[in-house]
Design a protein around this motif. Structure first.
Motif, PDB file in Angstrom:
ATOM      1  N   GLY A   1      38.501  33.722  20.600  1.00  0.00           N
ATOM      2  CA  GLY A   1      38.801  32.743  21.637  1.00  0.00           C
ATOM      3  C   GLY A   1      40.271  32.360  21.687  1.00  0.00           C
ATOM      4  O   GLY A   1      40.805  32.020  22.744  1.00  0.00           O
ATOM      5  N   LYS A   2      40.936  32.434  20.532  1.00  0.00           N
ATOM      6  CA  LYS A   2      42.360  32.085  20.492  1.00  0.00           C
ATOM      7  C   LYS A   2      43.239  33.283  20.825  1.00  0.00           C
ATOM      8  O   LYS A   2      44.330  33.138  21.375  1.00  0.00           O
ATOM      9  N   LEU A   3      42.749  34.482  20.443  1.00  0.00           N
ATOM     10  CA  LEU A   3      43.595  35.670  20.572  1.00  0.00           C
ATOM     11  C   LEU A   3      43.613  36.205  21.993  1.00  0.00           C
ATOM     12  O   LEU A   3      44.631  36.686  22.481  1.00  0.00           O
ATOM     13  N   TYR A   4      42.469  36.160  22.642  1.00  0.00           N
ATOM     14  CA  TYR A   4      42.373  36.805  23.952  1.00  0.00           C
ATOM     15  C   TYR A   4      42.414  35.727  25.034  1.00  0.00           C
ATOM     16  O   TYR A   4      41.468  34.944  25.173  1.00  0.00           O
ATOM     17  N   PRO A   5      43.498  35.708  25.786  1.00  0.00           N
ATOM     18  CA  PRO A   5      43.633  34.660  26.810  1.00  0.00           C
ATOM     19  C   PRO A   5      42.456  34.633  27.776  1.00  0.00           C
ATOM     20  O   PRO A   5      42.069  33.566  28.245  1.00  0.00           O
ATOM     21  N   TRP A   6      41.840  35.773  28.037  1.00  0.00           N
ATOM     22  CA  TRP A   6      40.758  35.774  29.027  1.00  0.00           C
ATOM     23  C   TRP A   6      39.578  34.948  28.556  1.00  0.00           C
ATOM     24  O   TRP A   6      38.805  34.428  29.365  1.00  0.00           O
ATOM     25  N   MET A   7      39.438  34.806  27.232  1.00  0.00           N
ATOM     26  CA  MET A   7      38.283  34.083  26.723  1.00  0.00           C
ATOM     27  C   MET A   7      38.335  32.612  27.116  1.00  0.00           C
ATOM     28  O   MET A   7      37.303  31.956  27.216  1.00  0.00           O
ATOM     29  N   SER A   8      39.551  32.133  27.296  1.00  0.00           N
ATOM     30  CA  SER A   8      39.655  30.718  27.623  1.00  0.00           C
ATOM     31  C   SER A   8      40.010  30.500  29.091  1.00  0.00           C
ATOM     32  O   SER A   8      40.380  29.416  29.485  1.00  0.00           O
ATOM     33  N   SER A   9      39.952  31.565  29.873  1.00  0.00           N
ATOM     34  CA  SER A   9      40.296  31.327  31.271  1.00  0.00           C
ATOM     35  C   SER A   9      39.024  31.337  32.129  1.00  0.00           C
ATOM     36  O   SER A   9      37.989  31.850  31.738  1.00  0.00           O
ATOM     37  N   ASP A  10      39.131  30.702  33.285  1.00  0.00           N
ATOM     38  CA  ASP A  10      37.959  30.450  34.101  1.00  0.00           C
ATOM     39  C   ASP A  10      37.800  31.557  35.135  1.00  0.00           C
ATOM     40  O   ASP A  10      38.698  31.772  35.949  1.00  0.00           O
ATOM     41  N   PRO A  11      36.709  32.269  35.110  1.00  0.00           N
ATOM     42  CA  PRO A  11      36.536  33.380  36.051  1.00  0.00           C
ATOM     43  C   PRO A  11      36.639  32.948  37.507  1.00  0.00           C
ATOM     44  O   PRO A  11      36.959  33.770  38.371  1.00  0.00           O
ATOM     45  N   LEU A  12      36.395  31.681  37.774  1.00  0.00           N
ATOM     46  CA  LEU A  12      36.467  31.252  39.172  1.00  0.00           C
ATOM     47  C   LEU A  12      37.905  31.194  39.666  1.00  0.00           C
ATOM     48  O   LEU A  12      38.177  31.290  40.854  1.00  0.00           O
ATOM     49  N   HIS A  13      38.833  31.033  38.732  1.00  0.00           N
ATOM     50  CA  HIS A  13      40.236  30.978  39.118  1.00  0.00           C
ATOM     51  C   HIS A  13      40.987  32.241  38.758  1.00  0.00           C
ATOM     52  O   HIS A  13      42.153  32.383  39.095  1.00  0.00           O
ATOM     53  N   ASP A  14      40.337  33.105  38.045  1.00  0.00           N
ATOM     54  CA  ASP A  14      41.030  34.296  37.567  1.00  0.00           C
ATOM     55  C   ASP A  14      40.319  35.518  38.136  1.00  0.00           C
ATOM     56  O   ASP A  14      39.282  35.942  37.626  1.00  0.00           O
ATOM     57  N   HIS A  15      40.895  36.074  39.191  1.00  0.00           N
ATOM     58  CA  HIS A  15      40.222  37.198  39.853  1.00  0.00           C
ATOM     59  C   HIS A  15      40.050  38.388  38.909  1.00  0.00           C
ATOM     60  O   HIS A  15      38.997  39.006  38.860  1.00  0.00           O
ATOM     61  N   ALA A  16      41.124  38.669  38.144  1.00  0.00           N
ATOM     62  CA  ALA A  16      41.073  39.822  37.248  1.00  0.00           C
ATOM     63  C   ALA A  16      39.946  39.674  36.233  1.00  0.00           C
ATOM     64  O   ALA A  16      39.381  40.671  35.775  1.00  0.00           O
ATOM     65  N   LEU A  17      39.642  38.464  35.878  1.00  0.00           N
ATOM     66  CA  LEU A  17      38.553  38.244  34.929  1.00  0.00           C
ATOM     67  C   LEU A  17      37.195  38.309  35.627  1.00  0.00           C
ATOM     68  O   LEU A  17      36.248  38.923  35.140  1.00  0.00           O
ATOM     69  N   LYS A  18      37.137  37.685  36.792  1.00  0.00           N
ATOM     70  CA  LYS A  18      35.875  37.665  37.527  1.00  0.00           C
ATOM     71  C   LYS A  18      35.420  39.092  37.829  1.00  0.00           C
ATOM     72  O   LYS A  18      34.230  39.412  37.759  1.00  0.00           O
ATOM     73  N   ALA A  19      36.395  39.944  38.132  1.00  0.00           N
ATOM     74  CA  ALA A  19      36.054  41.334  38.444  1.00  0.00           C
ATOM     75  C   ALA A  19      35.388  42.014  37.263  1.00  0.00           C
ATOM     76  O   ALA A  19      34.622  42.953  37.444  1.00  0.00           O
ATOM     77  N   LYS A  20      35.699  41.573  36.063  1.00  0.00           N
ATOM     78  CA  LYS A  20      35.209  42.275  34.875  1.00  0.00           C
ATOM     79  C   LYS A  20      33.902  41.711  34.356  1.00  0.00           C
ATOM     80  O   LYS A  20      33.399  42.149  33.329  1.00  0.00           O
ATOM     81  N   LEU A  21      33.369  40.721  35.027  1.00  0.00           N
ATOM     82  CA  LEU A  21      32.064  40.215  34.613  1.00  0.00           C
ATOM     83  C   LEU A  21      31.021  41.306  34.879  1.00  0.00           C
ATOM     84  O   LEU A  21      31.119  42.009  35.869  1.00  0.00           O
ATOM     85  N   PRO A  22      30.057  41.491  34.035  1.00  0.00           N
ATOM     86  CA  PRO A  22      29.723  40.727  32.821  1.00  0.00           C
ATOM     87  C   PRO A  22      30.338  41.293  31.541  1.00  0.00           C
ATOM     88  O   PRO A  22      30.013  40.796  30.471  1.00  0.00           O
TER      89      PRO A  22
END
Lengths: 179, 474, 410
Positions: free
Chosen positions: C106-127
């Motif tokens: 959770g500390k190392l990977y920024p995506w773990m603490s970012s919100d998929p609703l605001h982060d398109h690059a993360l939302k795309a990678k769900l699940p």
């Protein structure tokens, strides 16, 4: 050519690569200089048996390759950044990256030229005439026979000695080759 | 041979793991010359004419199509907006890819000391050269005004200082393909020299003796020559290996340095190289399976050779499969809507049949090569090799046509169809390929005689059949 | 025609002084790393991740070498295969070493603490990019590496006793499936553990890039280990010039392959010039990261390339320094991948980096030596062993009565 019929050397025929190799070792140890082994295919370990050094072809190729790379880089730099500068794709006029593919291909091209021309030069090829090619049995060298030839130009050349040596090495057929 | 410590226990090889000999039926060295040279020296067989005449006619058709295209314009092809690269570039990449197997066999397998390559390398190298010739036609033609082709080369000209633009991948192609062709021809020729000497020494007529003798360069088989020769051959192999990698990598850069979805992806260079080798090995199988039968070369091109080629095909096919998977995965992973659409459109768009033909032929079918039964069934292997050729053609179709026909703006979308000229030109290149290949079979030794002799057990001075006395050497 | 007779090997080195080194490394490295976790947990996490990816390279590189050995039905690599199998079998150790990363993810990977609703690059990678999937994927990776490495070693050890061809076939089948699983899991590992540090960035080449560097370094290490084991005795009679020459040549090939892969990745991104990709390299062209990039070009490629270019270099003294150099270069290469998000200002060699490396090195060496001592040093009855030793029993000259089957000559 017929008038003087000079002797080119003595040719001994062998039937197996192992016999040829042993013969070569003997000739090497006897200290002959101007001699060679002829075979339908390269025999593994023969270079050592003949006491030969590593081939120099590599240097020719390296030189060719280095020339190719430098030429490629300089050519592109001169053409695209100096003589005819043109802005393309927001890239610098000259970048080693953009020039790399072509310089690389030229490295290979000239490296290959170096290897082939170096080989031809070191082997003194092409030559359209060779005394051995006129010798009747010698045409079997591309078939399945092996030959050891000691040239008359060798400082230690003595027909008697050589015959003795090669007979002892197991050759059943030793003949004189004419120039 | 390394000296073996006496205390080392060495167990015999279990029967089921014994490697089959590379030359069947213990043929001796002289037999190899006879068998291979006979193909060149005998009377022209009927089958040869039956194959040559249609090939030659097809080549004539190619010339006719080229004349038509040059005199009329590129419009005779199906290329148009938005698919500006059609069959011309598909076939260019396809043919040049086929060529890569020849270089792989002659160079990479040589460096890897795969001795089995000797039976197939000559024919595969010939295939390379003729395939590159077929490939080269397309870029030269697709520029439209072929009389300006020389602008591609950095010649000084009278229009002031005007030079080619070296930041364009199309320029890299010019250098890559021309270097590839030149080096392949040289490599091939160097390999041929000792064999031309074989033909020279066997020649019955003066004309043959002169011609083969001329090209044999006065080769005598001297060991001092072999030494330099082998070194040069090794270096050429060492140079051809990065060359073959670079050629298809550069071909892939034609696509990858752009920004077109489906083209701009970093795995393209190695993926193209694997695909090229894959298709080339497919073609090697297609050519060799009938040839070994017709020319009765079963003792030289053995089932072991066929099996090994199948395995290389399987390996490269699997790498290609990995790349397909990775492309789809990263398209999804990137979250880029255009990338995602490009791949969705491949699978379910109007050209879905192209995509699935590619997947089935390149990824699914080669997996059958895992089974020994299948690798040993020549008929099935032959059919599969044709599927590989088809599959790799469709791969280029997928990359070029499907990516281009629906790029960014829907208003720019279109549907591409080849014209009859496209099709006839393509068939014509087969004519060119087979005309040259058949001439090669007729006039040059299709198996590297001296190299095959070199891997025979009789050639090993440490082997009893090579004359070694029992009880070790020296 | 080798002159490399057993008598030509220099006398064994006296390593008795070094015996305590792994324990010391574990003790000192472990203590410092432990302290570090309290001093600065994020720095500790990145240092640990870096060291983990570094040692994972050995494990995966070795597994790859074993897999291809069986797939290619190779013979020359038989004498070195056993210790390579041991390196591959470090997979469970790597799984244990992964625990701190799992805890600190959770500390190392920024995506773990970012919100998929605001982060398109993360939302795309769900699940795929959810915490549970992160752990599931990690578990799958370790399980498959453990499975294939241990199974392959199991049959290899079995063959020491039986010498039966059946073991070879078993290993071959395992390797055939294994190589697919290996390709997929290595890709997932490289993506989830390293590329995901900047999850907005994507490159299809990335897994191949990690793979190429890993195998490169593993080969250099294998060379060194083979040399030491020959000199110290266990492999004295079985590892010859051939083995060194081939490992050296493979190292050369992978030097070029790595450069090819990394150049292609950079070159395509540089040419395409799209912000969604270039930011990854732009970050790595700032501060002293630029110099690190240069070091990679010249140190990771040009220097080893030129040193290894000569044929005889593969048998010369340069190989040992090259192996050590390869560790350094691979470490810097991984640092170039992992660290810029934590130290964007430039390359920093933190003491915690060294502590984590020391600790893991100690653990890995200890486990390796233990497995090595527990089993025969090389495959005792491998059917390809005679071929590897250059002793071939040609079927046709064997008198028929000494062999049961008469069809062998065919």
């Amino acid at each position: 050519m017929a008038e003087t019929a000079k002797t080119y050397g003595l040719i001994a025929e062998f039937e197996t690569p192992a016999d040829t190799m042993h013969a070569a070792e003997r000739v090497r140890d006897a200290g002959y200089q101007k001699w060679d082994v002829f075979s339908p295919f390269p025999i593994h370990g023969m270079d050592k048996a003949m006491g030969m050094k590593n081939s120099k072809v590599g240097w020719f190729s390296f030189l060719g390759g280095a020339t190719g790379y430098t030429t490629g880089m300089l050519m592109i730099w001169f053409m695209n950044a100096i003589d005819y500068p043109l802005v393309v794709g927001g890239k610098p006029m000259f970048s080693p990256f953009g020039a790399f593919p072509v310089a690389y291909e030229m490295t290979i091209l000239l490296g290959a030229f170096g290897a082939i021309l170096g080989m031809m030069f070191l082997n003194r090829l092409p030559r359209l005439h060779h005394p051995l090619l006129k010798h009747g049995r010698f045409s079997l060298v591309t078939h399945d026979r092996f030959f050891v030839v000691i040239e008359t130009s060798d400082p230690k050349y003595s027909e008697l000695e050589i015959r003795k040596l090669l007979e002892a090495a197991g050759s059943k057929r030793i003949e004189v080759v004419e120039e | 041979m390394a000296q073996i410590a006496s205390n080392l226990k060495i167990h015999p090889v279990p029967v089921e793991l014994e490697r089959p000999a590379l030359i069947q039926n213990q043929r001796n060295v002289g037999w190899i010359s006879d068998r291979v040279a006979e193909i060149v020296e005998g009377k022209t067989p009927t089958w040869w004419w039956c194959a040559f005449v249609p090939s030659f006619l097809a080549m004539t058709m190619l010339l006719a199509m080229m004349t038509y295209q040059i005199s009329t314009g590129v419009g005779v092809w199906g290329n148009n907006h938005p698919v500006a690269w059609g069959w011309d570039i598909i076939n260019f990449v396809w043919w040049i890819g086929i060529g890569h197997a020849g270089t792989l066999i002659s160079a990479i397998l040589f460096l890897l000391r795969q001795r089995w390559r000797t039976a197939v390398n000559r024919a595969a190298e010939a295939m390379t050269i003729f395939a590159v010739m077929c490939a080269g036609i397309y870029p030269a033609m697709h520029v439209g005004r072929v009389w300006f082709d020389w602008w591609l080369f950095p010649f000084p000209n009278a229009n002031g200082p005007i030079w080619p633009q070296f930041r364009s991948p199309l320029m890299w192609d010019v250098f890559a393909v021309s270097t590839y062709f030149t080096v392949s021809v040289l490599f091939w020729y160097v390999g041929l020299v000792p064999d031309l000497a074989v033909l020279r020494d066997r020649a019955k007529t003066k004309v043959r003796k002169f011609i083969y003798g001329f090209f044999a360069l006065g080769w005598t088989g001297a060991n001092r020559h072999w030494s330099n020769y082998e070194k040069a051959y090794l270096i050429l192999a060492g140079l051809s290996t990065p060359l073959v990698l670079s050629v298809h990598s550069i071909v892939s850069l034609d696509f990858a340095v752009s920004q077109v979805p489906g083209w701009h992806t970093t795995i393209f260079p190695p993926y193209f190289v694997a695909g090229a080798v894959f298709s080339g090995f497919g073609m090697v199988l297609t050519l060799l399976i009938p040839l070994r039968k017709i020319l009765k070369l079963e003792d030289l091109i053995t089932m072991r050779h066929i099996e090994l080629i199948c395995k290389v095909t399987l390996a490269t096919g699997s790498i290609v499969g990995y790349a397909y998977g990775m492309e789809v995965f990263i398209a999804w992973y990137s979250g880029n809507p255009y990338e995602r659409f490009a791949f969705l459109n491949r699978a379910v768009g109007p050209y879905w049949w192209g995509y699935w033909t590619m997947i089935i032929c390149n990824v699914v079918i080669p997996q059958l090569f895992w089974f020994k039964k299948i690798r040993n069934n020549l008929f099935i292997v032959f059919i599969m090799s044709i599927f590989v050729n088809i599959g790799m053609w469709f791969e280029r179709f997928v990359i070029i046509v499907i990516s281009l026909h629906r790029e960014f703006l829907p208003g720019n979308w279109g549907y591409y169809r080849p014209t009859i000229v496209d099709i006839l030109t393509y068939i014509g290149t087969f004519g060119l390929f087979f005309t040259f290949f058949l001439l090669f079979l007729r006039f040059l030794p299709m198996i590297a005689i001296s190299e095959v002799k070199g891997v025979a057990v009789q050639a090993d001075p440490h082997h009893p059949l090579g004359g070694a006395k029992a009880g070790g050497h020296h | 025609m080798s002159s490399h007779t057993p008598s030509a090997t220099p006398p064994p080195l006296d390593l008795s002084k070094w015996q305590k080194v792994p324990t010391l490394l574990i003790a000192i490295g472990g203590l410092l790393a432990f302290l570090g976790a309290f001093v600065n947990v994020k720095q500790f996490g990145y240092s640990w991740l870096l060291a983990f990816m570094f040692f994972l390279s050995f494990c995966l590189g070795a597994l790859f070498l074993v897999l291809v050995h069986h797939i290619f039905d190779a013979s020359w690599s038989v004498p070195i295969r056993r210790f390579v199998e041991h390196i591959a079998c470090l997979a469970p150790v790597m799984a244990v070493l992964f625990i701190p990363i799992a805890l600190l993810a959770g500390k190392l990977y920024p995506w773990m603490s970012s919100d998929p609703l605001h982060d398109h690059a993360l939302k795309a990678k769900l699940p795929l990019f959810t915490a549970p999937m992160f752990y599931i994927v990690s578990a799958i990776c370790f399980t498959s590496w453990w499975f294939f490495s241990s199974k392959l070693r199991y049959w290899s050890l079995k063959q020491d006793e039986t010498g039966s061809a059946e073991c070879t076939f078993k290993m071959r089948r395992l390797a055939a499936t294994g190589v697919f699983v290996f390709a997929i899991t290595l890709s997932l590992g490289a993506v989830m553990w390293m590329k995901a540090l900047q999850h907005e960035w994507f490159s299809t080449m990335y897994a191949v890039y990690y793979f190429a560097g890993s195998v490169w370094m593993t080969l250099a290490t294998v060379y060194l280990i083979a040399y030491l084991l020959k000199r110290q005795g266990p492999l004295k009679d079985v590892v010859h010039e051939t083995q060194f020459y081939f490992i050296g040549s493979l190292l050369f090939a992978f030097t070029v392959f790595y450069a090819y892969i990394h150049f292609s990745q950079y070159f395509i991104i540089w040419n395409g010039n799209m912000p969604e990709e270039t930011f990854w390299y732009i970050l790595r062209e700032k501060g002293s990261w630029w110099d690190v990039g240069m070091i990679l070009i010249f140190g990771h490629f040009f220097l080893p390339f030129l040193l290894l270019l000569r044929i005889d270099a593969k048998l010369s003294w340069v190989m040992a320094p090259i192996a050590v150099w390869a560790w350094l270069m691979h470490f810097i290469d991984l640092s170039y991948n992992v660290m810029p998000i934590w130290h964007p200002e430039g390359f920093v060699l933190h003491w915690m980096d060294l502590a984590c490396i020391a600790f893991m090195a100690g653990v890995v060496i200890k486990v390796f030596l233990k497995s090595f001592a527990a089993h025969p040093p090389y495959p005792q009855q491998d059917p390809r062993f005679s071929e590897a030793m250059g002793v071939y029993i040609a079927p046709i000259i064997v008198p028929l009565e000494s062999k049961p089957s008469g069809h062998r000559a065919k």
